[in-house]
Motif scaffolding. Structure first.
Motif, PDB file in Angstrom:
ATOM      1  N   CYS A 160      16.753 -10.922 -41.885  1.00 11.92           N
ATOM      2  CA  CYS A 160      15.342 -10.770 -42.195  1.00 11.92           C
ATOM      3  C   CYS A 160      15.196 -10.270 -43.632  1.00 11.92           C
ATOM      4  CB  CYS A 160      14.687  -9.782 -41.230  1.00 11.92           C
ATOM      5  SG  CYS A 160      12.908  -9.672 -41.440  1.00 11.92           S
ATOM      6  N   ASN A 198       2.731  -3.201 -43.356  1.00 13.92           N
ATOM      7  CA  ASN A 198       3.602  -2.809 -42.250  1.00 13.92           C
ATOM      8  C   ASN A 198       2.768  -2.835 -40.974  1.00 13.92           C
ATOM      9  OD1 ASN A 198       5.828  -1.796 -40.883  1.00 13.92           O
ATOM     10  ND2 ASN A 198       5.454   0.325 -41.498  1.00 13.92           N
ATOM     11  N   GLU A 208       6.736 -12.731 -42.708  1.00 18.12           N
ATOM     12  CA  GLU A 208       8.018 -12.250 -43.226  1.00 18.12           C
ATOM     13  C   GLU A 208       8.926 -13.425 -43.590  1.00 18.12           C
ATOM     14  OE1 GLU A 208       9.278  -9.897 -39.929  1.00 18.12           O
ATOM     15  OE2 GLU A 208       9.695 -11.617 -38.668  1.00 18.12           O
ATOM     16  N   TRP A 233      12.800 -15.052 -43.607  1.00 22.56           N
ATOM     17  CA  TRP A 233      14.116 -14.987 -42.978  1.00 22.56           C
ATOM     18  C   TRP A 233      15.025 -15.966 -43.719  1.00 22.56           C
ATOM     19  CZ3 TRP A 233      15.777 -12.273 -38.451  1.00 22.56           C
ATOM     20  CH2 TRP A 233      14.782 -11.502 -37.841  1.00 22.56           C
ATOM     21  N   ARG A 264       5.268 -13.411 -37.205  1.00 20.72           N
ATOM     22  CA  ARG A 264       5.803 -12.874 -35.949  1.00 20.72           C
ATOM     23  C   ARG A 264       4.999 -11.638 -35.583  1.00 20.72           C
ATOM     24  NH1 ARG A 264       9.450  -8.987 -34.838  1.00 20.72           N
ATOM     25  NH2 ARG A 264       9.511  -8.576 -37.059  1.00 20.72           N
ATOM     26  N   THR A 298       4.667  -7.960 -34.317  1.00 23.42           N
ATOM     27  CA  THR A 298       5.630  -6.860 -34.383  1.00 23.42           C
ATOM     28  C   THR A 298       5.642  -5.989 -33.117  1.00 23.42           C
ATOM     29  OG1 THR A 298       4.008  -5.465 -35.516  1.00 23.42           O
ATOM     30  CG2 THR A 298       5.549  -6.698 -36.900  1.00 23.42           C
ATOM     31  N   VAL A 299       4.821  -6.329 -32.135  1.00 22.64           N
ATOM     32  CA  VAL A 299       4.923  -5.607 -30.857  1.00 22.64           C
ATOM     33  C   VAL A 299       5.550  -6.504 -29.788  1.00 22.64           C
ATOM     34  CG1 VAL A 299       3.683  -4.360 -29.049  1.00 22.64           C
ATOM     35  CG2 VAL A 299       2.961  -4.136 -31.427  1.00 22.64           C
ATOM     36  N   HIS A 348       7.055  -9.405 -30.498  1.00 17.54           N
ATOM     37  CA  HIS A 348       8.114 -10.170 -31.165  1.00 17.54           C
ATOM     38  C   HIS A 348       7.912 -11.679 -31.052  1.00 17.54           C
ATOM     39  CE1 HIS A 348      11.126  -6.536 -30.949  1.00 17.54           C
ATOM     40  NE2 HIS A 348      10.051  -6.290 -31.666  1.00 17.54           N
ATOM     41  N   LEU A 350       6.616   1.896 -46.695  1.00 17.09           N
ATOM     42  CA  LEU A 350       7.397   2.047 -45.468  1.00 17.09           C
ATOM     43  C   LEU A 350       7.500   0.730 -44.715  1.00 17.09           C
ATOM     44  CD1 LEU A 350       5.857   5.343 -44.058  1.00 17.09           C
ATOM     45  CD2 LEU A 350       7.960   5.084 -45.385  1.00 17.09           C
ATOM     46  N   ALA A 351       8.610   0.562 -44.013  1.00 18.33           N
ATOM     47  CA  ALA A 351       8.764  -0.531 -43.063  1.00 18.33           C
ATOM     48  C   ALA A 351       9.211   0.076 -41.741  1.00 18.33           C
ATOM     49  CB  ALA A 351       9.794  -1.545 -43.564  1.00 18.33           C
ATOM     50  N   SER A 352       8.520  -0.281 -40.668  1.00 20.00           N
ATOM     51  CA  SER A 352       8.856   0.273 -39.345  1.00 20.00           C
ATOM     52  C   SER A 352       9.865  -0.626 -38.650  1.00 20.00           C
ATOM     53  CB  SER A 352       7.595   0.398 -38.496  1.00 20.00           C
ATOM     54  OG  SER A 352       6.728   1.353 -39.071  1.00 20.00           O
ATOM     55  N   ASP A 390      17.566  -2.304 -36.347  1.00 17.76           N
ATOM     56  CA  ASP A 390      17.380  -3.753 -36.273  1.00 17.76           C
ATOM     57  C   ASP A 390      16.729  -4.194 -37.583  1.00 17.76           C
ATOM     58  OD1 ASP A 390      17.719  -3.068 -33.357  1.00 17.76           O
ATOM     59  OD2 ASP A 390      17.477  -5.244 -33.211  1.00 17.76           O
ATOM     60  N   GLY A 391      17.057  -5.415 -38.028  1.00 18.64           N
ATOM     61  CA  GLY A 391      16.680  -5.824 -39.375  1.00 18.64           C
ATOM     62  C   GLY A 391      15.225  -6.159 -39.570  1.00 18.64           C
ATOM     63  N   TYR A 392      14.484  -6.355 -38.485  1.00 19.53           N
ATOM     64  CA  TYR A 392      13.105  -6.815 -38.629  1.00 19.53           C
ATOM     65  C   TYR A 392      12.111  -5.690 -38.351  1.00 19.53           C
ATOM     66  CZ  TYR A 392      14.209  -7.400 -33.647  1.00 19.53           C
ATOM     67  OH  TYR A 392      14.653  -7.195 -32.364  1.00 19.53           O
ATOM     68  N   ASN A 393      10.905  -5.831 -38.858  1.00 18.21           N
ATOM     69  CA  ASN A 393       9.836  -4.871 -38.567  1.00 18.21           C
ATOM     70  C   ASN A 393       9.443  -4.974 -37.098  1.00 18.21           C
ATOM     71  OD1 ASN A 393       9.880  -4.844 -41.384  1.00 18.21           O
ATOM     72  ND2 ASN A 393       7.690  -4.385 -41.479  1.00 18.21           N
ATOM     73  N   SER A 394       9.202  -3.831 -36.490  1.00 19.55           N
ATOM     74  CA  SER A 394       8.781  -3.848 -35.094  1.00 19.55           C
ATOM     75  C   SER A 394       8.145  -2.530 -34.706  1.00 19.55           C
ATOM     76  CB  SER A 394       9.984  -4.121 -34.184  1.00 19.55           C
ATOM     77  OG  SER A 394       9.612  -3.962 -32.828  1.00 19.55           O
ATOM     78  N   TYR A 395       7.231  -2.597 -33.767  1.00 16.02           N
ATOM     79  CA  TYR A 395       6.632  -1.399 -33.161  1.00 16.02           C
ATOM     80  C   TYR A 395       6.925  -1.376 -31.664  1.00 16.02           C
ATOM     81  CZ  TYR A 395       3.943  -0.504 -37.403  1.00 16.02           C
ATOM     82  OH  TYR A 395       3.568  -0.205 -38.695  1.00 16.02           O
ATOM     83  N   ALA A 396       7.931  -2.135 -31.226  1.00 16.10           N
ATOM     84  CA  ALA A 396       8.089  -2.379 -29.791  1.00 16.10           C
ATOM     85  C   ALA A 396       8.979  -1.365 -29.086  1.00 16.10           C
ATOM     86  CB  ALA A 396       8.633  -3.785 -29.575  1.00 16.10           C
TER      87      ALA A 396
END
Lengths: 94, 415
Positions: A19, A48, A55, A57, A71, A73-74, A76, B253-255, B298-304
């Motif tokens: 990524c 963010n 994004e 890749w 994508r 972000t919750v 995916h 920031l990146a989450s 993990d390499g990607y942004n996520s809030y999960a």
């Protein structure tokens, strides 16, 4: 593990990719004219969002080409995939 | 109430039915002098020190879920201060010194166990960086030193120090005063201490907006209505960008998800914290006997609050390489937290361009160790409206001035 549809190779497992963070950050046309704050914004400040995120890749272990992904972000969920230089498909997200 | 051997004995005689609640559960007041958004360790510590050190007790801590249910309850509980640069060494060492007196300070057992932290080196680059870091630490009065391979084997006999490893252990930094603590107890201890001094701790209260009058903050919209505030302090880890956006701020920031897992419990076998940044795993053994294991984001942004399985696969491969003795252990459970990663792997503890709005964020993969110090200097920043000397370098303005504090090496976790 995400399953990412490379626009050149088709769906592959996430381990073949890396990524590259937020997409569509344009390098300033006239870098010398930028203020320090504008440089900071270009270099460091990032969207963010908790929601759909644009994004980049790269298919490192495949065609080695960069492309864009939208994508969520919750969940995916991959909403859209499109090539570098192409406009994102309209999906109502920012 | 004061905890003591006597109180345990007395409550044992009555079947432990009469322990009082450790903190109140008040309805939100219409207005507070300070509203802290985020009821994790850092937010609760900030509230505690605001009340204790600065006499500001008309304070609310708003937590959208339950206390310590975010990264405070999801980390691998490692505490150390062996950071390279003077600014970081001072901040993390301040925190470590607070850790050393914390159980007594809070009259609450945070089970701080100074069992020593090894940061292994597996190549000549690691060795150079590790030695440099250990020497820099010594100049800053931090008890870090370099061990050669034989020295590592002596400290941690079950570690595979054979030269036949694909990435052999060439040495390690060692900080004996580093260790682990009980993560929940830190949040609970600070919550109890803050509550006793009059701070309102309000759980299940999610902030949905930040209200401004011109350039000054006036309060927060929440799931339980508007709450007015003279000052608002954001301490929301992975959700910092989301909250800052409510005030019109963008952050660097990146989450990302950061995963961890624990094994089934076994008898004491691993007596230190062992970290390897190069083949990438870190592990300690909890007092229950479980191995607590983590690695990179993990390499990607996520809030999960979950990540991809291949990250776990990689860290388990590294664990088995370093500790063949663990090869038949079963893993019990895994989880993820959302960490807010900063470009220089250092935190932001800062005023913001909005008057009365303060932010404590960007701890990325290493915030737990800093909980007491972070709260301590952030409380100072909020109370005096100017940074404590220890957090002045960690301002939001550093991304404009260029005075970054690059601690990717000492962070020891891949970003």
């Amino acid at each position: 593990m995400l399953r990412i549809p490379c626009p050149w190779c088709g769906p592959r497992e996430e381990i073949e990719f890396h990524c590259g963070g937020q997409a569509h950050i344009a390098r300033p046309c006239d870098p010398a004219a930028l203020t320090a704050a504008e440089w900071a914004d270009y270099l460091f400040m990032r969207d963010n969002p908790k929601g759909v995120f644009a994004e980049r890749w790269v298919h490192s272990a495949g065609c080695r080409r960069w492309f864009n992904v939208r994508r969520h972000t919750v969940t995916h969920e991959i909403v859209a995939v499109y090539r570098i230089g192409e406009q994102p498909p309209p999906d109502g997200a920012s | 109430m004061k905890y003591s051997a006597f109180s345990i004995a007395r409550n044992a005689l009555t079947g432990h039915r009469h322990w009082p609640r450790q903190w109140r559960s008040p309805a939100p007041q219409p207005r507070y002098d300070v509203v802290i958004v985020g009821g994790g360790g850092h937010g609760l510590a900030s509230a505690y020190y605001l009340a204790k050190e600065h006499g500001i007790t008309n304070v609310a801590v708003l937590e959208k879920g339950w206390l310590g249910g975010g990264n405070t309850g999801r980390n691998t509980t490692i505490v150390r201060s062996n950071y390279l640069l003077d600014e970081s060494a001072a901040l993390y060492e301040h925190s470590l010194q607070l850790w050393e007196g914390l159980s007594r300070e809070l009259n609450y057992n945070v089970m701080f166990s100074q069992r020593g932290v090894l940061n292994l080196a597996h190549n000549t680059g690691d060795v150079r960086a590790g030695r440099r870091r250990a020497e820099a630490n010594r100049l800053n009065g931090i008890d870090s030193h370099w061990l050669d391979t034989a020295g590592v084997a002596k400290v941690c006999p079950i570690l595979n120090t054979s030269p036949s490893l694909r990435y052999p252990v060439l040495g390690s930094t060692f900080q004996p005063r580093g260790g682990v603590a009980r993560h929940d107890a830190v949040a609970w201890g600070y919550a109890r201490g803050a509550d006793a001094r009059g701070v309102d701790i309000i759980q299940n209260c999610e902030v949905t907006g930040i209200r401004r009058d011109g350039n000054a903050v006036t309060g927060v919209e929440t799931s339980r209505g508007f709450i007015g505030a003279g000052k608002v302090a954001l301490v929301a880890a992975g959700h910092s960008s989301v909250l800052a956006a409510m005030a019109g701020l963008r952050l660097p920031l990146a989450s990302h998800p950061l995963q961890a897992l624990v094994s089934e419990p076994v008898k004491p076998v691993l007596h230190n914290v062992v970290m390897s940044g190069a083949i990438h795993v870190y592990v300690s053994q909890s007092d229950k006997g479980e191995l607590v294991i983590g690695a990179g984001i993990d390499g990607y942004n996520s809030y999960a609050q979950r990540g991809s399985f291949h990250v776990i696969e990689g860290q388990m491969a590294a664990l088995i390489e370093l500790f063949p003795i663990f090869s038949r252990l079963r893993m019990l459970r895994s989880w993820g937290g959302i960490v807010d990663v900063c470009p220089d792997a250092s935190p932001i503890i800062s005023k913001t361009p909005v008057d009365g709005l303060y932010i404590n964020a960007g701890w990325g993969t290493g915030g737990f160790k800093a909980t007491p110090g972070s709260g301590h200097v952030f409380a100072h920043t909020i109370a005096r409206d100017e940074p404590h000397p220890l957090n002045a370098p960690f301002s939001l303005a550093r991304f404009t001035s260029g005075a970054l504090i690059d601690e990717h090496g000492a962070a020891a976790v891949a970003h």
